[in-house]
Design an enzyme around this catalytic site. Structure first.
Site, PDB file in Angstrom:
ATOM      1  N   GLY A   1       0.598  -1.268   0.176  1.00  0.00           N
ATOM      2  CA  GLY A   1       0.128  -0.087  -0.149  1.00  0.00           C
ATOM      3  C   GLY A   1       0.580   1.303  -0.362  1.00  0.00           C
ATOM      4  O   GLY A   1       0.619   2.515  -0.529  1.00  0.00           O
TER       5      GLY A   1
ATOM      6  N   THR B   1      -2.020  -4.300 -13.460  1.00  0.00           N
ATOM      7  CA  THR B   1      -2.067  -2.913 -12.815  1.00  0.00           C
ATOM      8  C   THR B   1      -1.336  -2.043 -13.228  1.00  0.00           C
ATOM      9  O   THR B   1      -1.325  -0.828 -13.152  1.00  0.00           O
ATOM     10  CB  THR B   1      -1.780  -3.381 -11.328  1.00  0.00           C
ATOM     11  OG1 THR B   1      -2.714  -4.553 -10.213  1.00  0.00           O
ATOM     12  CG2 THR B   1      -1.772  -2.647 -10.184  1.00  0.00           C
TER      13      THR B   1
ATOM     14  N   CYS C   1       4.632 -10.712 -15.304  1.00  0.00           N
ATOM     15  CA  CYS C   1       4.377 -10.841 -13.501  1.00  0.00           C
ATOM     16  C   CYS C   1       2.499 -10.233 -13.822  1.00  0.00           C
ATOM     17  O   CYS C   1       2.506  -9.380 -14.503  1.00  0.00           O
ATOM     18  CB  CYS C   1       5.115  -9.574 -12.936  1.00  0.00           C
ATOM     19  SG  CYS C   1       4.270  -9.364 -11.647  1.00  0.00           S
TER      20      CYS C   1
END
Length: 112
Positions: free
Chosen positions: A57, A89, A83
């Site tokens: 985070g 992301t 990955c």
């Protein structure tokens, strides 16, 4: 008044290249992104990113990716984003790195 934790959180973490282990890692070696070189070292396959739960985070995975992509770009190496963090992301959030992606025969994807 800033606390020491707040000021250190604002600083970009130091990421180092560990060529022997084929990874980019945090200074304490607990967070890393691993790669496999392919095509005689002309292609870097980013195969795994790990950040311990205590450091999640904080954007550390993104910093690891940036270090790997900067290395690839400065050494004229293409990247395969095997990955799932990198492909699902990091790249959608940072499309400027798409220019570094491998675009060879059959869009090689690692079977790892």
């Amino acid at each position: 008044m800033a606390t020491p934790a707040a000021s250190s959180a604002a600083e970009a973490p130091k990421i180092v290249w560990n060529e022997a282990k084929r990874r980019f890692e945090s200074e304490d070696q607990k967070a890393y992104i691993e790669y496999v070189l392919r095509e005689n070292g002309k292609v870097m396959d980013l195969v795994h990113t790990f950040v311990p739960s205590s450091k999640r985070g904080l954007g550390l995975a993104s910093h690891l990716c940036v270090a790997a992509f900067n290395h690839a770009k400065s050494n004229s190496i293409s990247v395969i984003p095997t990955c799932s963090y990198v492909s699902d992301t990091f790249l959608p959030r940072n499309p400027s790195w798409n220019s570094v992606l491998y675009s060879g025969p059959g869009e090689m994807k690692s079977s790892i």
